[in-house]
Scaffold this motif. Structure first.
Motif, PDB file in Angstrom:
ATOM      1  N   LYS A  56      -0.871  10.154  -8.128  1.00  0.00           N
ATOM      2  CA  LYS A  56      -1.484   8.837  -8.055  1.00  0.00           C
ATOM      3  C   LYS A  56      -2.710   8.890  -7.160  1.00  0.00           C
ATOM      4  N   SER A  57      -3.637   7.985  -7.383  1.00  0.00           N
ATOM      5  CA  SER A  57      -4.776   7.828  -6.475  1.00  0.00           C
ATOM      6  C   SER A  57      -4.452   6.733  -5.466  1.00  0.00           C
ATOM      7  N   LEU A  58      -4.886   6.936  -4.240  1.00  0.00           N
ATOM      8  CA  LEU A  58      -4.670   5.934  -3.211  1.00  0.00           C
ATOM      9  C   LEU A  58      -5.431   4.655  -3.559  1.00  0.00           C
ATOM     10  N   ASP A  59      -4.752   3.531  -3.494  1.00  0.00           N
ATOM     11  CA  ASP A  59      -5.395   2.233  -3.711  1.00  0.00           C
ATOM     12  C   ASP A  59      -5.953   1.755  -2.368  1.00  0.00           C
ATOM     13  N   TYR A  60      -7.018   2.398  -1.961  1.00  0.00           N
ATOM     14  CA  TYR A  60      -7.600   2.137  -0.640  1.00  0.00           C
ATOM     15  C   TYR A  60      -8.093   0.696  -0.504  1.00  0.00           C
ATOM     16  N   ASP A  61      -8.706   0.173  -1.546  1.00  0.00           N
ATOM     17  CA  ASP A  61      -9.250  -1.188  -1.484  1.00  0.00           C
ATOM     18  C   ASP A  61      -8.158  -2.212  -1.203  1.00  0.00           C
ATOM     19  N   LYS A  62      -6.963  -1.970  -1.706  1.00  0.00           N
ATOM     20  CA  LYS A  62      -5.855  -2.892  -1.490  1.00  0.00           C
ATOM     21  C   LYS A  62      -5.269  -2.755  -0.085  1.00  0.00           C
ATOM     22  N   TYR A  63      -4.902  -1.545   0.285  1.00  0.00           N
ATOM     23  CA  TYR A  63      -4.135  -1.367   1.517  1.00  0.00           C
ATOM     24  C   TYR A  63      -4.996  -1.400   2.784  1.00  0.00           C
ATOM     25  N   SER A  64      -6.255  -1.071   2.674  1.00  0.00           N
ATOM     26  CA  SER A  64      -7.118  -1.102   3.861  1.00  0.00           C
ATOM     27  C   SER A  64      -7.373  -2.513   4.367  1.00  0.00           C
ATOM     28  N   THR A  65      -7.178  -3.490   3.495  1.00  0.00           N
ATOM     29  CA  THR A  65      -7.411  -4.880   3.904  1.00  0.00           C
ATOM     30  C   THR A  65      -6.376  -5.354   4.927  1.00  0.00           C
ATOM     31  N   TYR A  66      -5.244  -4.665   5.026  1.00  0.00           N
ATOM     32  CA  TYR A  66      -4.192  -5.065   5.971  1.00  0.00           C
ATOM     33  C   TYR A  66      -4.430  -4.504   7.382  1.00  0.00           C
ATOM     34  N   ILE A  67      -5.388  -3.603   7.528  1.00  0.00           N
ATOM     35  CA  ILE A  67      -5.547  -2.869   8.783  1.00  0.00           C
ATOM     36  C   ILE A  67      -6.410  -3.627   9.775  1.00  0.00           C
ATOM     37  N   SER A  68      -5.919  -3.736  10.992  1.00  0.00           N
ATOM     38  CA  SER A  68      -6.695  -4.357  12.067  1.00  0.00           C
ATOM     39  C   SER A  68      -7.897  -3.482  12.411  1.00  0.00           C
ATOM     40  N   GLU A  69      -9.034  -4.097  12.625  1.00  0.00           N
ATOM     41  CA  GLU A  69     -10.260  -3.352  12.906  1.00  0.00           C
ATOM     42  C   GLU A  69     -10.228  -2.696  14.286  1.00  0.00           C
ATOM     43  N   LYS A  70      -9.456  -3.254  15.201  1.00  0.00           N
ATOM     44  CA  LYS A  70      -9.341  -2.706  16.549  1.00  0.00           C
ATOM     45  C   LYS A  70      -7.950  -2.130  16.762  1.00  0.00           C
ATOM     46  N   ASN A  71      -7.885  -1.026  17.503  1.00  0.00           N
ATOM     47  CA  ASN A  71      -6.595  -0.398  17.772  1.00  0.00           C
ATOM     48  C   ASN A  71      -6.050  -0.819  19.134  1.00  0.00           C
ATOM     49  N   GLU A  72      -4.960  -0.167  19.531  1.00  0.00           N
ATOM     50  CA  GLU A  72      -4.289  -0.550  20.778  1.00  0.00           C
ATOM     51  C   GLU A  72      -5.159  -0.328  22.010  1.00  0.00           C
ATOM     52  N   GLU A  73      -6.149   0.536  21.907  1.00  0.00           N
ATOM     53  CA  GLU A  73      -7.065   0.775  23.019  1.00  0.00           C
ATOM     54  C   GLU A  73      -8.342  -0.050  22.878  1.00  0.00           C
ATOM     55  N   ASN A  74      -8.297  -1.002  21.956  1.00  0.00           N
ATOM     56  CA  ASN A  74      -9.429  -1.894  21.701  1.00  0.00           C
ATOM     57  C   ASN A  74     -10.671  -1.144  21.215  1.00  0.00           C
ATOM     58  N   LYS A  75     -10.448  -0.023  20.544  1.00  0.00           N
ATOM     59  CA  LYS A  75     -11.531   0.730  19.922  1.00  0.00           C
ATOM     60  C   LYS A  75     -11.500   0.498  18.406  1.00  0.00           C
ATOM     61  N   SER A  76     -12.630   0.741  17.770  1.00  0.00           N
ATOM     62  CA  SER A  76     -12.693   0.573  16.314  1.00  0.00           C
ATOM     63  C   SER A  76     -11.886   1.661  15.624  1.00  0.00           C
ATOM     64  N   VAL A  77     -11.135   1.266  14.617  1.00  0.00           N
ATOM     65  CA  VAL A  77     -10.344   2.220  13.844  1.00  0.00           C
ATOM     66  C   VAL A  77     -11.284   2.993  12.922  1.00  0.00           C
ATOM     67  N   THR A  78     -11.208   4.302  12.941  1.00  0.00           N
ATOM     68  CA  THR A  78     -12.106   5.130  12.130  1.00  0.00           C
ATOM     69  C   THR A  78     -11.765   5.025  10.646  1.00  0.00           C
ATOM     70  N   ASP A  79     -12.722   5.367   9.806  1.00  0.00           N
ATOM     71  CA  ASP A  79     -12.492   5.349   8.358  1.00  0.00           C
ATOM     72  C   ASP A  79     -11.405   6.357   7.968  1.00  0.00           C
ATOM     73  N   ASN A  80     -11.409   7.513   8.620  1.00  0.00           N
ATOM     74  CA  ASN A  80     -10.381   8.518   8.327  1.00  0.00           C
ATOM     75  C   ASN A  80      -8.988   7.988   8.644  1.00  0.00           C
ATOM     76  N   GLN A  81      -8.867   7.302   9.761  1.00  0.00           N
ATOM     77  CA  GLN A  81      -7.570   6.750  10.128  1.00  0.00           C
ATOM     78  C   GLN A  81      -7.160   5.631   9.171  1.00  0.00           C
ATOM     79  N   LYS A  82      -8.121   4.851   8.724  1.00  0.00           N
ATOM     80  CA  LYS A  82      -7.815   3.785   7.762  1.00  0.00           C
ATOM     81  C   LYS A  82      -7.260   4.367   6.461  1.00  0.00           C
ATOM     82  N   SER A  83      -7.846   5.466   6.003  1.00  0.00           N
ATOM     83  CA  SER A  83      -7.335   6.079   4.769  1.00  0.00           C
ATOM     84  C   SER A  83      -5.927   6.615   4.978  1.00  0.00           C
ATOM     85  N   ASN A  84      -5.682   7.168   6.157  1.00  0.00           N
ATOM     86  CA  ASN A  84      -4.349   7.674   6.482  1.00  0.00           C
ATOM     87  C   ASN A  84      -3.328   6.539   6.528  1.00  0.00           C
ATOM     88  N   MET A  85      -3.667   5.454   7.193  1.00  0.00           N
ATOM     89  CA  MET A  85      -2.766   4.306   7.304  1.00  0.00           C
ATOM     90  C   MET A  85      -2.522   3.671   5.934  1.00  0.00           C
TER      91      MET A  85
END
Length: 343
Positions: A155-184
């Protein structure tokens, strides 16, 4: 000529004796080398344990299986184009990321086929959820997975769907990287897919190389430990170095061919049941919506309530850089495992 006839006669009676023994529920072992005798003369991968029936360890005796495994879904998250998710150092062996992805896949397929006779009575499905691997890599996925006794799907990752659930800031108040977004996103899609599975699910990242007996060992260990504890559990195939930083109490159980110990931390490669996914879906989904430190913090909170085991020594190695405490497991022939996963 006479000696040859006697040998053939003995061989014939031996086969009949072994078959009758198995019909009566017994196994015959050579006391000289402790090999399990078989009617076909092949004892390399014979196990005293029987999936769904019993677990036998010498000289501990038999554990009757009250929690048989019905099926195994393997969900492999791949991204052959991203070299390292959060680190800049080279991985062990210093190869391109696609090399690890393909060897990971090949090692799991090798492990399934190595124990084909033992695993053939449970339903196995292999699913790859891929993010932006090149077409020639996808073709190699298909080539490795085809003509096996288990089913598979890419299957191909449905990135457009699942990335919308991800908070832009992480626990250290830094921006979540694109690589991490694809992983999540990939973890989230894997969790959603697992809700439709029948029994056991093995979630695995694409930089783990597996020993030949890893899949069978996990299935047999799951059955045995769940039967002994009368509850569902988690298994992690890697014996991570960072779990030895502190002196902590642990419990040791005997699997089929490995010892296993209780742990309270893993990365995102683990095996559990659909029942556990249903019970902790919302907690696990937190990893996919908000980047924690450590990333797997929600999993670790689950392990405070449930049993999680890892093998000693490891039955899979995490191919990070050689100095990473989250990577290379101790006391393993790493080069041998690498060579056995060639494709």
């Amino acid at each position: 000529m006479k000696a040859s006839k006697i040998k053939k006669k003995k061989s014939f009676f031996k086969k009949i004796f072994l078959k009758l023994s198995r019909l009566l529920g017994y196994e015959v072992m050579d006391q000289g080398d402790l090999s399990l005798l078989s009617s076909d003369g092949n004892s390399e991968n014979n196990s005293l344990s029987k999936i769904g029936k019993s677990s036998l360890t010498l000289p501990m005796g038999t554990v009757n299986i009250t929690r048989p495994v019905k099926s195994l879904d393997i969900i492999l998250r791949t991204c052959a184009s991203i070299k390292m998710l959060t680190q800049s150092k080279e991985r062990i062996f210093e190869k391109e990321k696609s090399e690890y992805t393909l060897r990971c896949l090949k090692s799991i397929v090798n492990s399934i086929n190595y124990s084909k006779d033992e695993l053939k009575n449970i339903k196995i499905k292999f699913t790859i959820i891929d993010f932006k691997s090149e077409n020639n890599i996808i073709d190699k996925f298909n080539s490795i997975l085809q003509n096996n006794f288990f089913s598979f799907e890419i299957k191909s990752l449905d990135y457009d769907k699942y990335s919308t659930y991800i908070s832009e800031k992480n626990e250290e108040n830094k921006s979540v990287t694109d690589n991490q977004k694809s992983n999540m996103s990939n973890i989230y899609q894997s969790l959603d897919l697992s809700k439709k599975c029948d029994d056991l699910i093995y979630f695995v990242e694409d930089d783990y190389l597996h020993t030949k007996n890893s899949i069978l060992e996990m299935v047999l260990a799951y059955e045995k430990f769940s039967s002994q504890l009368n509850k569902e559990i988690f298994l992690c195939p890697a014996d991570y170095p960072y779990l030895y930083r502190d002196v902590e109490n642990t419990n040791i159980l005997i699997g089929d061919k490995s010892h296993w110990r209780t742990i309270n931390q893993t990365l995102c490669t683990f095996l559990t049941s659909r029942e556990m996914i249903s019970k902790y879906y919302d907690k696990m989904a937190q990893m996919c919506k908000y980047e924690h430190y450590p990333f797997e913090k929600p999993l670790h909170e689950i392990y405070k309530k449930e049993f999680c085991f890892s093998p000693i020594p490891s039955i899979a190695i995490h191919c990070t850089n050689i100095n990473s405490i989250y990577g290379i497991s101790p006391n393993l022939d790493i080069k041998k495992i690498w060579e056995e996963s060639s494709f």
